[in-house]
Design an enzyme around this catalytic site. Structure first.
Site, PDB file in Angstrom:
ATOM      1  N   ARG A  21       0.859  -1.188   0.000  1.00  0.00           N
ATOM      2  CA  ARG A  21       0.000   0.000   0.000  1.00  0.00           C
ATOM      3  C   ARG A  21       0.892   1.232   0.000  1.00  0.00           C
ATOM      4  O   ARG A  21       1.797   1.360   0.821  1.00  0.00           O
ATOM      5  CB  ARG A  21      -0.930   0.059   1.220  1.00  0.00           C
ATOM      6  CG  ARG A  21      -1.588   1.430   1.328  1.00  0.00           C
ATOM      7  CD  ARG A  21      -2.950   1.485   1.923  1.00  0.00           C
ATOM      8  NE  ARG A  21      -3.474   2.843   1.914  1.00  0.00           N
ATOM      9  CZ  ARG A  21      -4.143   3.404   0.900  1.00  0.00           C
ATOM     10  NH1 ARG A  21      -4.392   2.720  -0.191  1.00  0.00           N
ATOM     11  NH2 ARG A  21      -4.575   4.653   0.961  1.00  0.00           N
ATOM     12  N   HIS A  54       0.683   5.013   0.745  1.00  0.00           N
ATOM     13  CA  HIS A  54      -0.256   5.855   1.482  1.00  0.00           C
ATOM     14  C   HIS A  54       0.295   7.267   1.613  1.00  0.00           C
ATOM     15  O   HIS A  54       1.416   7.455   2.071  1.00  0.00           O
ATOM     16  CB  HIS A  54      -0.481   5.257   2.875  1.00  0.00           C
ATOM     17  CG  HIS A  54      -1.618   5.887   3.621  1.00  0.00           C
ATOM     18  ND1 HIS A  54      -2.911   5.418   3.535  1.00  0.00           N
ATOM     19  CD2 HIS A  54      -1.661   6.952   4.454  1.00  0.00           C
ATOM     20  CE1 HIS A  54      -3.704   6.168   4.297  1.00  0.00           C
ATOM     21  NE2 HIS A  54      -2.971   7.104   4.861  1.00  0.00           N
ATOM     22  N   ASP A  55      -0.494   8.240   1.197  1.00  0.00           N
ATOM     23  CA  ASP A  55      -0.081   9.630   1.344  1.00  0.00           C
ATOM     24  C   ASP A  55      -0.724  10.211   2.599  1.00  0.00           C
ATOM     25  O   ASP A  55      -1.929  10.092   2.809  1.00  0.00           O
ATOM     26  CB  ASP A  55      -0.470  10.430   0.098  1.00  0.00           C
ATOM     27  CG  ASP A  55       0.277   9.923  -1.138  1.00  0.00           C
ATOM     28  OD1 ASP A  55       1.464   9.549  -0.995  1.00  0.00           O
ATOM     29  OD2 ASP A  55      -0.328   9.869  -2.224  1.00  0.00           O
ATOM     30  N   CYS A 107      -8.972   7.624   4.543  1.00  0.00           N
ATOM     31  CA  CYS A 107      -7.525   7.398   4.674  1.00  0.00           C
ATOM     32  C   CYS A 107      -7.148   6.381   5.757  1.00  0.00           C
ATOM     33  O   CYS A 107      -6.463   5.403   5.474  1.00  0.00           O
ATOM     34  CB  CYS A 107      -6.804   8.717   4.864  1.00  0.00           C
ATOM     35  SG  CYS A 107      -7.047   9.820   3.444  1.00  0.00           S
ATOM     36  N   SER A 126      -4.847  -0.410  -3.177  1.00  0.00           N
ATOM     37  CA  SER A 126      -5.096   0.979  -3.564  1.00  0.00           C
ATOM     38  C   SER A 126      -6.060   0.976  -4.729  1.00  0.00           C
ATOM     39  O   SER A 126      -6.049   0.061  -5.550  1.00  0.00           O
ATOM     40  CB  SER A 126      -3.784   1.631  -4.008  1.00  0.00           C
ATOM     41  OG  SER A 126      -4.034   2.880  -4.625  1.00  0.00           O
ATOM     42  N   ASP A 161      -4.189  18.272  -7.504  1.00  0.00           N
ATOM     43  CA  ASP A 161      -3.246  17.331  -6.891  1.00  0.00           C
ATOM     44  C   ASP A 161      -1.825  17.780  -7.228  1.00  0.00           C
ATOM     45  O   ASP A 161      -1.558  18.165  -8.359  1.00  0.00           O
ATOM     46  CB  ASP A 161      -3.519  15.939  -7.524  1.00  0.00           C
ATOM     47  CG  ASP A 161      -2.874  14.797  -6.760  1.00  0.00           C
ATOM     48  OD1 ASP A 161      -1.661  14.837  -6.544  1.00  0.00           O
ATOM     49  OD2 ASP A 161      -3.605  13.849  -6.402  1.00  0.00           O
ATOM     50  N   ARG A 164       0.938  15.725  -5.978  1.00  0.00           N
ATOM     51  CA  ARG A 164       1.774  14.666  -5.396  1.00  0.00           C
ATOM     52  C   ARG A 164       2.845  14.134  -6.337  1.00  0.00           C
ATOM     53  O   ARG A 164       3.796  13.524  -5.910  1.00  0.00           O
ATOM     54  CB  ARG A 164       0.892  13.499  -4.918  1.00  0.00           C
ATOM     55  CG  ARG A 164       0.186  13.807  -3.620  1.00  0.00           C
ATOM     56  CD  ARG A 164      -0.772  12.700  -3.237  1.00  0.00           C
ATOM     57  NE  ARG A 164      -1.925  12.647  -4.129  1.00  0.00           N
ATOM     58  CZ  ARG A 164      -2.927  11.782  -4.000  1.00  0.00           C
ATOM     59  NH1 ARG A 164      -2.901  10.877  -3.035  1.00  0.00           N
ATOM     60  NH2 ARG A 164      -3.952  11.809  -4.821  1.00  0.00           N
ATOM     61  N   LYS A 208      -1.593   6.184  -8.855  1.00  0.00           N
ATOM     62  CA  LYS A 208      -0.545   5.341  -8.272  1.00  0.00           C
ATOM     63  C   LYS A 208      -0.310   4.106  -9.142  1.00  0.00           C
ATOM     64  O   LYS A 208       0.832   3.738  -9.418  1.00  0.00           O
ATOM     65  CB  LYS A 208      -0.921   4.931  -6.840  1.00  0.00           C
ATOM     66  CG  LYS A 208      -0.894   6.103  -5.853  1.00  0.00           C
ATOM     67  CD  LYS A 208      -1.413   5.689  -4.476  1.00  0.00           C
ATOM     68  CE  LYS A 208      -1.491   6.894  -3.547  1.00  0.00           C
ATOM     69  NZ  LYS A 208      -2.251   6.612  -2.324  1.00  0.00           N
ATOM     70  N   CYS A 237      -2.448  11.735   5.701  1.00  0.00           N
ATOM     71  CA  CYS A 237      -3.679  12.480   5.957  1.00  0.00           C
ATOM     72  C   CYS A 237      -3.816  12.513   7.468  1.00  0.00           C
ATOM     73  O   CYS A 237      -4.445  11.640   8.057  1.00  0.00           O
ATOM     74  CB  CYS A 237      -4.869  11.792   5.296  1.00  0.00           C
ATOM     75  SG  CYS A 237      -6.442  12.558   5.742  1.00  0.00           S
ATOM     76  N   GLU A 255       0.796  15.623   2.677  1.00  0.00           N
ATOM     77  CA  GLU A 255      -0.494  15.990   3.262  1.00  0.00           C
ATOM     78  C   GLU A 255      -1.392  16.709   2.257  1.00  0.00           C
ATOM     79  O   GLU A 255      -0.944  17.587   1.519  1.00  0.00           O
ATOM     80  CB  GLU A 255      -0.232  16.892   4.483  1.00  0.00           C
ATOM     81  CG  GLU A 255      -1.467  17.376   5.199  1.00  0.00           C
ATOM     82  CD  GLU A 255      -2.332  16.242   5.749  1.00  0.00           C
ATOM     83  OE1 GLU A 255      -3.457  16.095   5.242  1.00  0.00           O
ATOM     84  OE2 GLU A 255      -1.891  15.525   6.672  1.00  0.00           O
TER      85      GLU A 255
HETATM   86 ZN    ZN Z   1      -7.828  11.655   4.252  1.00  0.00          ZN
END
Ligand code: ZN
Length: 428
Positions: A252, A254-255, A270, A363, A339, A341, A368, A257, A299
């Site tokens: 996974r 994960h960004d 999240c 995901s 976005d 990222r 991604k 949050c 974030e």
């Molecule tokens: Zn979130």
């Protein structure tokens, strides 16, 4: 005003240089710094990343170590709490698990945003360190026990088994974890983003208010230590399984949050998705494979938490209330984009780990998935978040994302369905 020098902590001997040394012009350097040959398989040929602030002639990068925390280091030096020439004592800091080297470490295009040798500098560059060079690791690897109430619940319900090695009797999960600071090879980064290096360098210079003049004056330096957050990798199970073609891997990405991950906010999926990811990692590890969670400090889609909260307000106050059909539009109104990222940089960490195949990608993000597969990694199965894990107020987010291309095994919501998916308003 008195002509006597005031006593202040900042003027303690050794805490600050007497005059400012500009590093922005090559002529100030005298002897050329150690060259960096990005992508070389031998770390001694590749060259150490030297971001020292105590010897300008040794520096072969732009920026300084510790990402965003470099600014706190400046405060500590300014206030007299930290000697500016402090050099890290690396005794007993070596990695608790050995990762790599992997073939991608020797490919200058597979990894452009971190230093693959970042965890090994204390060993491979020991001779330089002993000569007085201030060389710092940009990666640290340790082992830990983590414990989350949802995992205990999963064990109680029988979805996870307490095996005493991966999951302990008290619900503790045994993990290997790595903290990674960003190290950007600017020519590779520019290529990844599809811009020229000169445009990238100039824009980084301008958009930081001129914070790093070397970006535009030192074209002999190609590596930048950006003042941003990095990432943390959590590995569940046997580290060797990550690269073993006969054993399965769950991943996974994960960004961060913070509102949901730590504080349990119900506006998004999240934390539930993170927990679902960890559960998938444990199950895969217990079946003889390994699981990897990568936690990026990005974030609010890398727009930051202030922007994120402004968007929450805008979403909930708009005409018709918070609705899935206006989910991305509200972000764009505030931030100018949906976005930031840049997922095309994300797979670097997977290549650092030696990943070539992901059996279960936990995901639904098409961004991604596309970034991972386009970087040459095979994805066998994509695992969506189960519906019963989605908080009621987060339906707006998940439906909007499905309509925008997120992976779903169910129906892609139509315009009419999207318009009907509503969240709470601010007064509730
Ligand atoms: Zn979130």
């Amino acid at each position: 005003m008195s002509s006597e020098k005031p006593e202040s902590p900042s003027e303690k001997p050794g805490s600050q240089p007497k005059h400012i040394v500009l590093t922005s012009h090559p002529t100030r350097f005298g002897p050329k710094p150690f060259p960096i040959q990005w992508g070389a398989a031998d770390p001694l040929v590749r060259g150490a990343i030297i971001g020292t602030l105590t010897n300008a002639a040794h520096r072969n990068v732009i920026g300084s170590h510790s990402g965003a925390y470099g600014i706190y280091r400046a405060l500590a030096v300014a206030s007299g709490q930290l000697q500016s020439d402090h050099r890290a004592d690396l005794t007993n800091t070596s990695p608790a698990a050995l990762l790599g080297p992997h073939p991608a470490w020797a490919d200058p295009e597979k990894i452009v945003s971190l230093d693959p040798f970042g965890a090994l500098v204390g060993e491979v560059y020991k001779p330089l360190y002993e000569k007085g060079y201030d060389i710092r690791p940009t990666i640290a690897i340790t082992r830990a026990h983590i414990n989350m109430p949802e995992l205990q619940e999963a064990a109680a319900k029988g979805r996870l088994k307490v095996d005493g090695t991966i999951m302990k009797g008290n619900g503790d999960l045994v993990v290997t974890k790595a903290a990674i600071e960003p190290v950007w090879y600017l020519p590779g980064l520019a290529k990844r983003l599809g811009v020229t290096e000169s445009i990238l360098r100039r824009t980084l210079f301008e958009q930081t208010g001129g914070m790093f003049p070397e970006l535009v004056t030192r074209h002999d330096l190609h590596v930048f230590l950006p003042p941003i957050g990095g990432m943390t990798v959590y590995i569940v199970g046997d580290v060797a399984a990550i690269t073993d073609p006969d054993r399965e891997l769950a991943v996974r990405i994960h960004d961060e949050c913070n509102g949901s991950d730590v504080f349990g906010s119900d506006i998004c999926t999240c934390r539930p998705y993170l927990v679902h990811g960890i559960e998938g990692c444990v199950q895969t590890a217990q079946a003889g494979g390994a699981g990897v969670i990568v936690y990026f400090r990005k974030e609010g889609r890398a727009l930051g938490e202030v922007t994120k909260f402004l968007v929450y307000n805008a979403r909930k106050r708009q005409e018709g209330g918070d609705r899935a059909d206006a989910y991305f539009a509200r972000t764009e109104c505030v931030a100018g984009v949906q976005d930031m990222r840049f997922q095309e940089l994300m797979p670097d960490v997977l290549h650092w780990l030696g990943v070539t195949r992901i059996d279960r990608l936990i995901s639904m993000s098409n961004m991604k998935y596309d970034a991972i597969t386009q970087s040459g990694i095979t994805v066998v199965e994509r695992v969506p978040i189960p519906n019963d894990m989605i908080p009621a107020d987060a339906q707006v987010e998940i439906e909007a994302k499905k309509a925008a291309g997120y992976y779903t095994e169910g129906q892609v919501p139509t315009e009419a369905i999207l318009a009907a998916v509503k969240g709470r308003d601010l007064s509730d």
